[in-house]
Design a protein around this motif. Structure first.
Motif, mmCIF file in Angstrom:
data_model
loop_
_atom_site.group_PDB
_atom_site.id
_atom_site.type_symbol
_atom_site.label_atom_id
_atom_site.label_comp_id
_atom_site.label_asym_id
_atom_site.label_seq_id
_atom_site.Cartn_x
_atom_site.Cartn_y
_atom_site.Cartn_z
ATOM 1 N N GLU A 285 13.431 101.985 16.393
ATOM 2 C CA GLU A 285 14.127 102.814 17.397
ATOM 3 C C GLU A 285 14.345 102.057 18.707
ATOM 4 O OE1 GLU A 285 9.722 103.267 17.923
ATOM 5 O OE2 GLU A 285 11.108 103.328 16.198
ATOM 6 N N ASP A 286 13.680 100.923 18.882
ATOM 7 C CA ASP A 286 13.824 100.135 20.107
ATOM 8 C C ASP A 286 14.962 99.120 20.035
ATOM 9 O OD1 ASP A 286 11.508 101.268 21.416
ATOM 10 O OD2 ASP A 286 10.288 100.096 20.022
ATOM 11 N N LEU A 287 15.530 98.934 18.850
ATOM 12 C CA LEU A 287 16.548 97.896 18.667
ATOM 13 C C LEU A 287 17.887 98.311 19.259
ATOM 14 C CD1 LEU A 287 15.789 97.062 14.920
ATOM 15 C CD2 LEU A 287 14.962 95.839 16.949
ATOM 16 N N ASP A 288 18.606 97.317 19.744
ATOM 17 C CA ASP A 288 19.949 97.551 20.282
ATOM 18 C C ASP A 288 21.042 97.035 19.354
ATOM 19 O OD1 ASP A 288 19.090 98.546 22.944
ATOM 20 O OD2 ASP A 288 18.265 96.530 23.126
ATOM 21 N N VAL A 289 20.754 95.949 18.660
ATOM 22 C CA VAL A 289 21.771 95.311 17.825
ATOM 23 C C VAL A 289 21.092 94.618 16.657
ATOM 24 C CG1 VAL A 289 21.762 93.265 19.339
ATOM 25 C CG2 VAL A 289 23.712 93.672 17.820
ATOM 26 N N VAL A 290 21.753 94.651 15.494
ATOM 27 C CA VAL A 290 21.192 94.083 14.268
ATOM 28 C C VAL A 290 22.268 93.300 13.530
ATOM 29 C CG1 VAL A 290 20.232 94.635 11.991
ATOM 30 C CG2 VAL A 290 19.488 95.927 13.993
ATOM 31 N N GLU A 291 21.919 92.120 13.073
ATOM 32 C CA GLU A 291 22.739 91.394 12.106
ATOM 33 C C GLU A 291 21.957 91.406 10.793
ATOM 34 O OE1 GLU A 291 25.751 89.095 12.125
ATOM 35 O OE2 GLU A 291 26.296 90.576 13.655
ATOM 36 N N LEU A 292 22.495 92.092 9.783
ATOM 37 C CA LEU A 292 21.791 92.201 8.505
ATOM 38 C C LEU A 292 22.648 91.673 7.366
ATOM 39 C CD1 LEU A 292 23.057 94.809 6.825
ATOM 40 C CD2 LEU A 292 21.741 96.099 8.503
ATOM 41 N N GLN A 368 30.487 92.569 22.765
ATOM 42 C CA GLN A 368 29.240 92.765 23.500
ATOM 43 C C GLN A 368 28.679 94.182 23.360
ATOM 44 O OE1 GLN A 368 27.456 90.317 25.240
ATOM 45 N NE2 GLN A 368 25.921 91.941 25.133
ATOM 46 N N VAL A 369 27.410 94.237 22.971
ATOM 47 C CA VAL A 369 26.674 95.498 22.952
ATOM 48 C C VAL A 369 26.057 95.663 24.338
ATOM 49 C CG1 VAL A 369 24.759 96.773 21.924
ATOM 50 C CG2 VAL A 369 26.206 95.294 20.482
ATOM 51 N N GLU A 370 26.482 96.673 25.038
ATOM 52 C CA GLU A 370 26.084 96.838 26.433
ATOM 53 C C GLU A 370 24.569 96.982 26.570
ATOM 54 O OE1 GLU A 370 27.093 99.716 30.307
ATOM 55 O OE2 GLU A 370 28.057 100.057 28.352
ATOM 56 N N GLY A 371 24.007 96.165 27.450
ATOM 57 C CA GLY A 371 22.583 96.256 27.750
ATOM 58 C C GLY A 371 21.663 95.787 26.644
ATOM 59 N N ALA A 372 22.169 94.985 25.713
ATOM 60 C CA ALA A 372 21.348 94.551 24.579
ATOM 61 C C ALA A 372 20.098 93.814 25.062
ATOM 62 C CB ALA A 372 22.162 93.657 23.657
ATOM 63 N N ARG A 373 18.950 94.254 24.587
ATOM 64 C CA ARG A 373 17.662 93.678 25.001
ATOM 65 C C ARG A 373 16.846 93.191 23.810
ATOM 66 N NH1 ARG A 373 12.411 95.278 25.627
ATOM 67 N NH2 ARG A 373 12.889 97.282 24.636
ATOM 68 N N LEU A 374 16.894 93.941 22.708
ATOM 69 C CA LEU A 374 16.184 93.558 21.490
ATOM 70 C C LEU A 374 17.171 93.468 20.332
ATOM 71 C CD1 LEU A 374 12.876 95.665 21.503
ATOM 72 C CD2 LEU A 374 13.102 93.195 21.811
ATOM 73 N N ALA A 375 17.098 92.368 19.582
ATOM 74 C CA ALA A 375 18.031 92.139 18.480
ATOM 75 C C ALA A 375 17.253 91.737 17.234
ATOM 76 C CB ALA A 375 19.022 91.048 18.852
ATOM 77 N N LEU A 376 17.641 92.290 16.098
ATOM 78 C CA LEU A 376 16.951 92.008 14.840
ATOM 79 C C LEU A 376 17.906 91.325 13.862
ATOM 80 C CD1 LEU A 376 14.071 92.716 13.596
ATOM 81 C CD2 LEU A 376 15.338 94.402 12.234
ATOM 82 N N GLN A 377 17.384 90.300 13.189
ATOM 83 C CA GLN A 377 18.146 89.572 12.181
ATOM 84 C C GLN A 377 17.479 89.727 10.824
ATOM 85 O OE1 GLN A 377 18.344 85.354 12.918
ATOM 86 N NE2 GLN A 377 19.023 84.871 10.846
ATOM 87 N N HIS A 378 18.291 89.995 9.784
ATOM 88 C CA HIS A 378 17.797 90.156 8.422
ATOM 89 C C HIS A 378 18.644 89.288 7.502
ATOM 90 C CE1 HIS A 378 18.522 92.165 4.462
ATOM 91 N NE2 HIS A 378 17.201 92.179 4.427
ATOM 92 N N ASN A 379 17.983 88.372 6.796
ATOM 93 C CA ASN A 379 18.671 87.415 5.921
ATOM 94 C C ASN A 379 17.929 87.385 4.589
ATOM 95 O OD1 ASN A 379 19.421 83.836 6.203
ATOM 96 N ND2 ASN A 379 20.566 85.438 5.190
ATOM 97 N N LEU A 380 18.653 87.649 3.502
ATOM 98 C CA LEU A 380 18.043 87.850 2.193
ATOM 99 C C LEU A 380 18.602 86.861 1.170
ATOM 100 C CD1 LEU A 380 16.370 89.920 0.344
ATOM 101 C CD2 LEU A 380 18.608 90.934 -0.123
ATOM 102 N N GLY A 381 17.723 86.320 0.345
ATOM 103 C CA GLY A 381 18.145 85.467 -0.758
ATOM 104 C C GLY A 381 17.478 85.910 -2.038
#
Length: 394
Positions: A285-292, A368-381
């Motif tokens: 719930e704290d995340l602002d932006v995610v690349e999955l 741009q995601v306004e005010g982005a502070r926390l970003a999560l990356q998910h990479n799967l193989g």
């Protein structure tokens, strides 16, 4: 004691369709040079290099990195299937965090050919044999369909079977991906599409249509990571920190659960995300932006739940409410993701890092995601490995 690790520089070249790119070594050298330029440090300040690719000969990493310098540093070549790029980042981060190196580069590239993914050898056991046998037991194998689409399409089928969602819910993810990619000059597919166009595109493997499958892509991306002391010494702005990172591999549930979602890594994703959240003291719930890892729309949908972005069984509502895009709860794949930005296997994880670094710097332009502070990356193989990385704006 563990040390803070900062993203000092990122570089990425425009992704292209097979046959339209430069050679892998040229692409790799260009991306590395861009990351060095972004960091403002010379190559001879880098102490270790981790280079990722899937389709390439031994020491292709050296062939690429030599394009920026011949300094005699250790160069490690990595192949962890589609999670190769973030695996390289994992090792580079680990080297700096542990004090083995003050500055390291993770570089990924891929020079792909048209068509579905194929193994390179037919005279020895396939690393994917156990996965293929499990899939065959659960849903059979269709000789005319790409194997990867059968894995992830099967995961989509199992989700539909359990929760009764509409097949076109998956298609909405492609529409969103193209809308985001239209703002990304480095993406392969920048033309928007309608839901009707997505669903009317040729069937690949039910419920997936062609516009719900990522394309084979050529490209390269790179990341420079460093310690706080190195950043101070070289005048590097410490704007983005790797707050936590986890790599997981398969457990018995992959093969014993009777669920195609778990065959394609749902449990690896959930475990890696949990480890990252606990290490950083944050929640989804704290995340602002995610690349999955949206290699197929079905994987994006199940990954929403694997990462905890929405409770299990609620992904359809999450999509219909627009909570996966601008104005919603968390912007997912502002780059356009693998579906639209492209998926050059060895470069994908580092391209995700490129996007999230710019988001946290506030330099993502129209994306741009306004005010982005926390970003999560998910990479799967598949095969398998999953890397989840949390970045924090400092």
């Amino acid at each position: 004691m563990r040390r803070n690790v900062y993203v000092a520089g990122v570089g990425m070249i425009p992704f292209t369709k097979p046959g339209k790119s430069e050679a892998y070594n040229v692409m790799g050298a260009r991306a590395a040079a861009l990351a060095l330029q972004d960091a403002g440090v010379p190559y001879d300040a880098v102490q270790q290099a981790y280079v990722s690719y899937v389709y390439g000969d031994s020491t292709a990493g050296q062939a690429a990195i030599y394009g920026v310098g011949l300094t005699g540093i250790p160069v490690f070549n990595l192949n962890n299937n589609c999670s190769s790029g973030s695996s390289a980042l994992y090792l580079a981060r680990q080297a700096v965090e542990s004090g083995v190196a003050e500055c390291a580069i993770a570089l990924g590239f891929e020079q792909m050919v048209p068509g579905a993914l194929k193994g390179a050898y037919d005279d020895r056991p396939s690393p994917m044999a156990r996965f293929a046998e499990t899939m065959d037991q659960l849903q059979g194998t269709l000789p005319t369909a790409p194997r990867a689409a059968q894995f992830f399409g099967g995961a989509g089928r199992d989700y539909i079977k359990q929760y009764g969602i509409r097949p076109d819910t998956f298609g909405r993810i492609s529409v969103k991906a193209r809308q985001h990619a239209a703002r990304n000059p480095l993406a392969v597919f920048r033309d928007t599409v309608t839901l009707e166009e997505v669903m009317a595109s040729p069937a690949v493997f039910d419920p997936l249509t062609r516009l719900q499958c990522c394309p084979p892509t050529c490209g390269a991306a790179a990341t420079i990571v460093c310690s706080e002391e190195f950043a101070r010494k070289h005048g590097i702005a410490r704007k983005v920190r790797i707050a936590a990172q986890s790599m997981t591999t398969d457990t018995p549930s992959t093969f014993d659960s009777g669920d195609m979602r778990r065959v394609v890594g749902y449990d690896m994703t959930a475990a890696a995300a949990k480890q990252v959240y606990e290490a950083a003291g944050v929640g989804p719930e704290d995340l602002d932006v995610v690349e999955l890892h949206d290699c197929f729309t079905a994987n994006e949908l199940i990954t929403y739940e694997g990462l905890g972005l929405t409770p299990e069984g609620t992904a359809e509502k999450f999509i219909l409410d627009g909570d996966n895009t601008y104005g919603g709860k968390v912007v997912t794949n502002p780059s356009g993701g693998l579906l639209s930005k492209g998926h050059p296997l060895g470069a994908t994880g580092l391209a995700q890092c490129y996007e999230l670094t710019h988001q946290l710097r506030g330099t993502a332009d129209q994306r741009q995601v306004e005010g982005a502070r926390l970003a999560l990356q998910h990479n799967l193989g598949l095969g398998g490995a999953c890397v989840v990385t949390l970045y924090e704006r400092v």
